[in-house]
Design a protein around this motif. Structure first.
Motif, PDB file in Angstrom:
ATOM      1  N   PRO A 173      46.560  49.466  41.920  1.00 29.89           N
ATOM      2  CA  PRO A 173      46.497  50.816  42.508  1.00 29.89           C
ATOM      3  C   PRO A 173      47.649  51.146  43.448  1.00 29.89           C
ATOM      4  O   PRO A 173      47.907  52.320  43.720  1.00 29.89           O
ATOM      5  CB  PRO A 173      45.154  50.798  43.258  1.00 29.89           C
ATOM      6  N   LYS A 174      48.344  50.122  43.969  1.00 29.87           N
ATOM      7  CA  LYS A 174      49.475  50.359  44.869  1.00 29.87           C
ATOM      8  C   LYS A 174      50.811  50.378  44.114  1.00 29.87           C
ATOM      9  O   LYS A 174      51.869  50.357  44.736  1.00 29.87           O
ATOM     10  CB  LYS A 174      49.499  49.303  45.970  1.00 29.87           C
ATOM     11  N   LYS A 175      50.756  50.376  42.792  1.00 34.59           N
ATOM     12  CA  LYS A 175      51.938  50.426  41.923  1.00 34.59           C
ATOM     13  C   LYS A 175      52.751  49.137  41.964  1.00 34.59           C
ATOM     14  O   LYS A 175      53.931  49.133  41.642  1.00 34.59           O
ATOM     15  CB  LYS A 175      52.825  51.643  42.251  1.00 34.59           C
ATOM     16  N   ASN A 176      52.108  48.044  42.384  1.00 35.56           N
ATOM     17  CA  ASN A 176      52.693  46.726  42.189  1.00 35.56           C
ATOM     18  C   ASN A 176      52.501  46.340  40.723  1.00 35.56           C
ATOM     19  O   ASN A 176      51.484  46.687  40.109  1.00 35.56           O
ATOM     20  CB  ASN A 176      52.004  45.685  43.075  1.00 35.56           C
ATOM     21  N   LEU A 177      53.460  45.604  40.178  1.00 36.70           N
ATOM     22  CA  LEU A 177      53.464  45.341  38.743  1.00 36.70           C
ATOM     23  C   LEU A 177      53.622  43.861  38.434  1.00 36.70           C
ATOM     24  O   LEU A 177      54.233  43.115  39.199  1.00 36.70           O
ATOM     25  CB  LEU A 177      54.633  46.081  38.079  1.00 36.70           C
ATOM     26  N   ILE A 178      53.089  43.465  37.268  1.00 36.02           N
ATOM     27  CA  ILE A 178      53.516  42.246  36.591  1.00 36.02           C
ATOM     28  C   ILE A 178      54.296  42.676  35.367  1.00 36.02           C
ATOM     29  O   ILE A 178      53.842  43.515  34.584  1.00 36.02           O
ATOM     30  CB  ILE A 178      52.333  41.354  36.173  1.00 36.02           C
ATOM     31  N   LYS A 179      55.501  42.101  35.233  1.00 38.27           N
ATOM     32  CA  LYS A 179      56.365  42.386  34.093  1.00 38.27           C
ATOM     33  C   LYS A 179      56.945  41.071  33.566  1.00 38.27           C
ATOM     34  O   LYS A 179      56.923  40.075  34.247  1.00 38.27           O
ATOM     35  CB  LYS A 179      57.498  43.337  34.497  1.00 38.27           C
TER      36      LYS A 179
ATOM     37  N   ALA B 218      57.633  34.084  47.952  1.00 36.38           N
ATOM     38  CA  ALA B 218      57.447  32.626  47.947  1.00 36.38           C
ATOM     39  C   ALA B 218      58.004  32.003  46.674  1.00 36.38           C
ATOM     40  O   ALA B 218      58.698  30.979  46.718  1.00 36.38           O
ATOM     41  CB  ALA B 218      55.964  32.295  48.099  1.00 36.38           C
ATOM     42  N   ILE B 219      57.717  32.613  45.524  1.00 47.90           N
ATOM     43  CA  ILE B 219      58.182  32.046  44.262  1.00 47.90           C
ATOM     44  C   ILE B 219      59.694  32.197  44.124  1.00 47.90           C
ATOM     45  O   ILE B 219      60.386  31.283  43.666  1.00 47.90           O
ATOM     46  CB  ILE B 219      57.441  32.691  43.075  1.00 47.90           C
ATOM     47  N   ASN B 220      60.226  33.331  44.546  1.00 45.39           N
ATOM     48  CA  ASN B 220      61.674  33.552  44.432  1.00 45.39           C
ATOM     49  C   ASN B 220      62.491  32.581  45.266  1.00 45.39           C
ATOM     50  O   ASN B 220      63.676  32.367  44.998  1.00 45.39           O
ATOM     51  CB  ASN B 220      62.023  34.995  44.818  1.00 45.39           C
ATOM     52  N   GLN B 221      61.884  31.987  46.286  1.00 40.44           N
ATOM     53  CA  GLN B 221      62.598  31.058  47.147  1.00 40.44           C
ATOM     54  C   GLN B 221      62.654  29.635  46.579  1.00 40.44           C
ATOM     55  O   GLN B 221      63.371  28.785  47.122  1.00 40.44           O
ATOM     56  CB  GLN B 221      61.949  31.025  48.537  1.00 40.44           C
ATOM     57  N   VAL B 222      61.930  29.368  45.507  1.00 41.89           N
ATOM     58  CA  VAL B 222      61.908  28.018  44.942  1.00 41.89           C
ATOM     59  C   VAL B 222      63.209  27.766  44.181  1.00 41.89           C
ATOM     60  O   VAL B 222      63.558  28.534  43.281  1.00 41.89           O
ATOM     61  CB  VAL B 222      60.707  27.845  43.995  1.00 41.89           C
ATOM     62  N   PRO B 223      63.954  26.708  44.508  1.00 43.02           N
ATOM     63  CA  PRO B 223      65.184  26.408  43.762  1.00 43.02           C
ATOM     64  C   PRO B 223      64.896  26.219  42.274  1.00 43.02           C
ATOM     65  O   PRO B 223      63.946  25.516  41.902  1.00 43.02           O
ATOM     66  CB  PRO B 223      65.680  25.103  44.402  1.00 43.02           C
TER      67      PRO B 223
ATOM     68  N   LEU C 272      56.894  39.540  39.308  1.00 38.74           N
ATOM     69  CA  LEU C 272      56.177  40.414  40.233  1.00 38.74           C
ATOM     70  C   LEU C 272      57.146  41.480  40.727  1.00 38.74           C
ATOM     71  O   LEU C 272      58.207  41.158  41.276  1.00 38.74           O
ATOM     72  CB  LEU C 272      55.653  39.622  41.430  1.00 38.74           C
ATOM     73  N   PHE C 273      56.792  42.727  40.507  1.00 39.75           N
ATOM     74  CA  PHE C 273      57.568  43.847  41.014  1.00 39.75           C
ATOM     75  C   PHE C 273      56.720  44.494  42.108  1.00 39.75           C
ATOM     76  O   PHE C 273      55.965  45.425  41.858  1.00 39.75           O
ATOM     77  CB  PHE C 273      57.885  44.837  39.901  1.00 39.75           C
ATOM     78  N   ALA C 274      56.848  43.932  43.323  1.00 38.88           N
ATOM     79  CA  ALA C 274      56.026  44.386  44.441  1.00 38.88           C
ATOM     80  C   ALA C 274      56.899  44.842  45.603  1.00 38.88           C
ATOM     81  O   ALA C 274      56.705  45.925  46.147  1.00 38.88           O
ATOM     82  CB  ALA C 274      55.091  43.267  44.886  1.00 38.88           C
ATOM     83  N   ARG C 275      57.868  44.011  45.990  1.00 40.23           N
ATOM     84  CA  ARG C 275      58.808  44.444  47.021  1.00 40.23           C
ATOM     85  C   ARG C 275      59.508  45.727  46.599  1.00 40.23           C
ATOM     86  O   ARG C 275      59.743  46.610  47.408  1.00 40.23           O
ATOM     87  CB  ARG C 275      59.842  43.339  47.288  1.00 40.23           C
ATOM     88  N   ARG C 276      59.824  45.803  45.289  1.00 41.61           N
ATOM     89  CA  ARG C 276      60.325  47.046  44.720  1.00 41.61           C
ATOM     90  C   ARG C 276      59.457  47.350  43.495  1.00 41.61           C
ATOM     91  O   ARG C 276      59.766  46.958  42.376  1.00 41.61           O
ATOM     92  CB  ARG C 276      61.802  46.873  44.311  1.00 41.61           C
ATOM     93  N   GLY C 277      58.328  48.000  43.777  1.00 45.65           N
ATOM     94  CA  GLY C 277      57.419  48.353  42.695  1.00 45.65           C
ATOM     95  C   GLY C 277      57.772  49.704  42.100  1.00 45.65           C
ATOM     96  O   GLY C 277      58.856  50.241  42.326  1.00 45.65           O
ATOM     97  N   ALA C 278      56.856  50.252  41.334  1.00 49.78           N
ATOM     98  CA  ALA C 278      57.083  51.561  40.724  1.00 49.78           C
ATOM     99  C   ALA C 278      56.956  52.666  41.766  1.00 49.78           C
ATOM    100  O   ALA C 278      56.180  52.559  42.726  1.00 49.78           O
ATOM    101  CB  ALA C 278      56.081  51.798  39.603  1.00 49.78           C
ATOM    102  N   ASP C 279      57.734  53.713  41.593  1.00 46.62           N
ATOM    103  CA  ASP C 279      57.596  54.914  42.425  1.00 46.62           C
ATOM    104  C   ASP C 279      56.593  55.884  41.815  1.00 46.62           C
ATOM    105  O   ASP C 279      55.836  56.543  42.526  1.00 46.62           O
ATOM    106  CB  ASP C 279      58.953  55.614  42.566  1.00 46.62           C
TER     107      ASP C 279
ATOM    108  N   VAL D 187      53.492  40.963  47.395  1.00 46.44           N
ATOM    109  CA  VAL D 187      54.787  40.885  48.072  1.00 46.44           C
ATOM    110  C   VAL D 187      55.027  39.471  48.589  1.00 46.44           C
ATOM    111  O   VAL D 187      56.110  38.899  48.404  1.00 46.44           O
ATOM    112  CB  VAL D 187      54.877  41.911  49.221  1.00 46.44           C
ATOM    113  N   MET D 188      54.043  38.896  49.226  1.00 48.16           N
ATOM    114  CA  MET D 188      54.170  37.543  49.767  1.00 48.16           C
ATOM    115  C   MET D 188      54.407  36.529  48.647  1.00 48.16           C
ATOM    116  O   MET D 188      55.272  35.646  48.755  1.00 48.16           O
ATOM    117  CB  MET D 188      52.929  37.151  50.560  1.00 48.16           C
ATOM    118  N   LEU D 189      53.642  36.645  47.555  1.00 51.35           N
ATOM    119  CA  LEU D 189      53.783  35.693  46.453  1.00 51.35           C
ATOM    120  C   LEU D 189      55.141  35.851  45.772  1.00 51.35           C
ATOM    121  O   LEU D 189      55.777  34.847  45.404  1.00 51.35           O
ATOM    122  CB  LEU D 189      52.657  35.874  45.440  1.00 51.35           C
ATOM    123  N   GLU D 190      55.601  37.074  45.618  1.00 50.96           N
ATOM    124  CA  GLU D 190      56.926  37.300  45.031  1.00 50.96           C
ATOM    125  C   GLU D 190      58.002  36.606  45.853  1.00 50.96           C
ATOM    126  O   GLU D 190      58.873  35.910  45.310  1.00 50.96           O
ATOM    127  CB  GLU D 190      57.211  38.804  44.959  1.00 50.96           C
TER     128      GLU D 190
END
Length: 214
Positions: free
Chosen positions: A86-92, A183-188, A195-202, A178-181
């Motif tokens: 509902p907040k326009k966060n996405l899985i892609k 956390a995962i992006n920081q893993v080498p 996850l498109f949450a920090r920059r989700g859909a407008d 946002v938090m999970l995105e």
């Protein structure tokens, strides 16, 4: 859901202005958008494509495809999603183009997400979360994803357009995307997570008989 995808895709044409360079995503719903875009290709300056597959479809319609490094920032990006909350966060990333899709979304002023009604969910995570991984880091990343509560499964026989692998993470209920995105992006070894949450859909267009825009 074929008709619902087509309705959502055709409604997205309303957001195109003359002279735009349009960011174009990847997937079955976007394929209908490309077909609709072909009817107004004389109105646009070109496109930036998120995948080899979409580039082929665009060029088959005679629609110019530019590199993002040449085009600069975009006014509009149109793409689908595997899930939308509902907040326009996405899985892609079901089609494997998540990294290029995320780059184009970040470079765009407005991201219009086109979905059929089955993609709208109260909480993300029923659809397995794709993570693009550099091959050398596969075991390391898989271990961290397990520690985060997921069950990562290698997408067999698939290599991304960037030459990498995808782990599809099952069993997550993503209450803080946002938090999970982050956390995962920081893993080498992780290229990016789907996850498109920090920059989700407008804007989301849901393909009902009368398409719902929200």
């Amino acid at each position: 859901m074929t008709e619902a995808k087509r309705r959502a895709a055709e409604k997205a044409i309303d957001f195109i202005e003359d002279g735009m360079i349009v960011g174009v995503g990847t997937g079955s719903t976007v394929a209908y958008f490309i077909d609709a875009l072909a009817d107004i290709k004389h109105r646009i300056a070109g496109t930036v494509s998120s995948s080899v597959d979409s580039t082929k479809k665009l060029k088959a319609h005679g629609i110019p495809v530019l590199e993002l490094n040449e085009s600069g920032p975009l006014q509009l990006y149109v793409d689908g999603a595997d899930e939308c909350d509902p907040k326009k966060n996405l899985i892609k990333g079901g089609g494997g183009a998540l990294t290029r899709e995320k780059i184009i979304a970040e470079a765009s002023d407005t991201y219009v997400c086109i979905i059929d009604p089955s993609k709208r969910v109260p909480v993300l995570g029923t659809f397995p979360l794709p993570v693009e991984v550099i091959p050398m880091g596969l075991a390391l990343v898989g271990g961290v994803l397990t520690q985060l509560g997921g069950n990562p499964v290698l997408r067999e026989g698939f290599v991304t357009d960037n030459g990498n692998l995808i782990l599809d993470v099952h069993g997550l209920q993503i209450t803080d995307p946002v938090m999970l995105e982050q956390a995962i992006n920081q893993v080498p070894g992780v290229v990016t997570v789907g996850l498109f949450a920090r920059r989700g859909a407008d804007i989301v267009i849901e393909g009902h008989e009368n398409p719902e825009v929200w």
